[in-house]
Design a protein around this motif. Sequence first.
Motif, PDB file in Angstrom:
ATOM      1  N   LEU A  91       0.853  -1.228  -0.339  1.00 42.81           N
ATOM      2  CA  LEU A  91      -0.002   0.059  -0.157  1.00 42.81           C
ATOM      3  C   LEU A  91       0.881   1.425   0.043  1.00 42.81           C
ATOM      4  N   VAL A  92       2.023   1.276   0.752  1.00 43.36           N
ATOM      5  CA  VAL A  92       2.764   2.402   0.883  1.00 43.36           C
ATOM      6  C   VAL A  92       3.374   2.901  -0.670  1.00 43.36           C
ATOM      7  N   PRO A  93       4.020   2.223  -1.532  1.00 45.50           N
ATOM      8  CA  PRO A  93       4.431   2.733  -2.492  1.00 45.50           C
ATOM      9  C   PRO A  93       3.153   2.938  -3.589  1.00 45.50           C
ATOM     10  N   THR A  94       2.221   2.344  -3.445  1.00 47.51           N
ATOM     11  CA  THR A  94       1.011   2.442  -4.518  1.00 47.51           C
ATOM     12  C   THR A  94       0.330   3.805  -3.937  1.00 47.51           C
ATOM     13  N   THR A  95       0.299   4.336  -2.771  1.00 45.70           N
ATOM     14  CA  THR A  95      -0.333   5.397  -2.532  1.00 45.70           C
ATOM     15  C   THR A  95       0.605   6.637  -2.849  1.00 45.70           C
ATOM     16  N   LEU A  96       1.914   6.429  -2.624  1.00 50.35           N
ATOM     17  CA  LEU A  96       2.729   7.521  -2.916  1.00 50.35           C
ATOM     18  C   LEU A  96       2.874   7.886  -4.430  1.00 50.35           C
ATOM     19  N   VAL A  97       2.911   6.598  -5.279  1.00 49.56           N
ATOM     20  CA  VAL A  97       2.939   6.778  -6.806  1.00 49.56           C
ATOM     21  C   VAL A  97       1.546   7.387  -7.488  1.00 49.56           C
ATOM     22  N   ALA A  98       0.323   6.513  -6.788  1.00 51.89           N
ATOM     23  CA  ALA A  98      -0.942   6.853  -7.303  1.00 51.89           C
ATOM     24  C   ALA A  98      -1.442   8.195  -6.842  1.00 51.89           C
ATOM     25  N   HIS A  99      -1.297   8.891  -5.626  1.00 56.99           N
ATOM     26  CA  HIS A  99      -1.890   9.886  -5.457  1.00 56.99           C
ATOM     27  C   HIS A  99      -0.963  10.997  -4.683  1.00 56.99           C
ATOM     28  N   PRO A 100       0.011  11.762  -5.469  1.00 55.17           N
ATOM     29  CA  PRO A 100       1.022  12.406  -4.913  1.00 55.17           C
ATOM     30  C   PRO A 100       0.112  13.735  -5.095  1.00 55.17           C
ATOM     31  N   PHE A 101      -0.645  14.240  -4.071  1.00 57.34           N
ATOM     32  CA  PHE A 101      -1.518  15.200  -4.282  1.00 57.34           C
ATOM     33  C   PHE A 101      -0.746  16.586  -4.248  1.00 57.34           C
ATOM     34  N   TRP A 102       0.438  16.359  -3.621  1.00 55.19           N
ATOM     35  CA  TRP A 102       1.148  17.792  -3.476  1.00 55.19           C
ATOM     36  C   TRP A 102       1.843  18.101  -4.794  1.00 55.19           C
ATOM     37  N   THR A 103       1.774  17.488  -5.793  1.00 53.69           N
ATOM     38  CA  THR A 103       2.262  17.796  -7.132  1.00 53.69           C
ATOM     39  C   THR A 103       1.020  18.095  -8.031  1.00 53.69           C
ATOM     40  N   VAL A 104      -0.034  18.398  -7.677  1.00 55.64           N
ATOM     41  CA  VAL A 104      -1.138  18.552  -8.451  1.00 55.64           C
ATOM     42  C   VAL A 104      -1.481  20.151  -8.409  1.00 55.64           C
ATOM     43  N   LYS A 105      -1.677  20.869  -9.646  1.00 55.80           N
ATOM     44  CA  LYS A 105      -1.544  22.166  -9.588  1.00 55.80           C
ATOM     45  C   LYS A 105      -3.348  22.454  -9.328  1.00 55.80           C
ATOM     46  N   GLU A 114      -6.016  14.300  -2.728  1.00 54.72           N
ATOM     47  CA  GLU A 114      -5.869  14.313  -1.336  1.00 54.72           C
ATOM     48  C   GLU A 114      -6.780  13.330  -0.729  1.00 54.72           C
ATOM     49  N   THR A 115      -7.812  13.626  -1.070  1.00 57.87           N
ATOM     50  CA  THR A 115      -8.780  12.285  -0.422  1.00 57.87           C
ATOM     51  C   THR A 115      -8.569  10.991  -0.563  1.00 57.87           C
ATOM     52  N   HIS A 116      -8.015  10.572  -1.663  1.00 56.54           N
ATOM     53  CA  HIS A 116      -7.799   9.052  -1.838  1.00 56.54           C
ATOM     54  C   HIS A 116      -6.371   8.761  -1.250  1.00 56.54           C
ATOM     55  N   PHE A 117      -5.623   9.875  -0.845  1.00 55.69           N
ATOM     56  CA  PHE A 117      -4.228   9.350  -0.116  1.00 55.69           C
ATOM     57  C   PHE A 117      -4.556   9.340   1.291  1.00 55.69           C
ATOM     58  N   LEU A 118      -5.477  10.253   2.006  1.00 54.36           N
ATOM     59  CA  LEU A 118      -5.875   9.962   3.186  1.00 54.36           C
ATOM     60  C   LEU A 118      -6.469   8.673   3.556  1.00 54.36           C
ATOM     61  N   LYS A 119      -7.470   8.442   2.653  1.00 52.10           N
ATOM     62  CA  LYS A 119      -8.243   7.023   2.496  1.00 52.10           C
ATOM     63  C   LYS A 119      -7.236   5.858   2.613  1.00 52.10           C
ATOM     64  N   ASN A 120      -6.222   6.036   1.844  1.00 47.19           N
ATOM     65  CA  ASN A 120      -5.039   4.971   1.929  1.00 47.19           C
ATOM     66  C   ASN A 120      -4.393   5.211   3.336  1.00 47.19           C
ATOM     67  N   VAL A 121      -3.963   6.363   3.778  1.00 46.64           N
ATOM     68  CA  VAL A 121      -3.559   6.149   5.145  1.00 46.64           C
ATOM     69  C   VAL A 121      -4.312   5.771   6.252  1.00 46.64           C
TER      70      VAL A 121
END
Length: 202
Positions: A91-105, A114-121
Motif C-alpha cells: 500500500l505504501v508505494p501504491t499510495t505515493l505513486v498513485a496519489h501524490p496530491f502535493w504535485t497537482v496544480k 488528497e482524499t484518496h491519499f488520506l483514505k489509503n493512510v
Amino acid sequence: MSPVRTVARLFLSTIFVVSGARSIARPTPWVPRAQKVSEKVGPLFEKASPKLPTDAESLVRIAGAAQVAAGFMLATGRFTRPAALVLAGTLVPTTLVAHPFWTVKDPVERRHQETHFLKNVGLLGGLLMAAADTKGRPGLAWRASHYAGHSRHALEHGRHNLEHGLHSIGQSGQSVRRAAKTARREARIAYRAAAAGRRLPS
C-alpha cells in the motif's frame, strides 16, 4: 474468535482482493504510474538476480498477486499478522505513486487526490492494527519480558542454591577439621597413657 475481528478483517481485505485482481487482469492503467517505481527498484532487482522481472507491467501484476493472496489470508484468519504487513508494504508505494496530491496544480484534482491519499493512510492504520492484533493472546513483547523474568528468577534461585551448597561444604570441612583435631588429641592422650603404663614397675 471474536465476530467483530472476523467482520473487520473481511471488510479491510475486500478492497485489496478486488484491486489486486484487477491489477492482474488489466495492469495497463497502472503501468505509467508503476514506471516510476520500476525505474528505481529495477536495478536493485537486476543486481539481486537477473531472472527477476523489472518491467512496470510485471511489477504491477506481482503487487496485485501479493494483494490477492494476503487479502485472502487476512479475510480467512490465516497468518493474519504477516498478511497485514504484506498488504501494508504494497500500500505504501501504491499510495505515493498513485496519489501524490502535493504535485497537482488544479485545486479540484488536488483535493480529489488528497482524499484518496488520506483514505489509503486510514487503510494503512487499519493494517498496522491488524498486524499488531494478537487475538487476546500474550504478545511477543510480553512473552519476551515474561521469559526474561522467569530466567532471572531461575538464575537467582540457582545462585542461592550454589551459595547454600558452598556454605554446606564449608561447614562440612570445618566439621572434618574438628573431628581430625579431636582424633589427634585423643591419639596423643592414648600414646601418653601407654607410655606411662610402660614406665610403671611390675
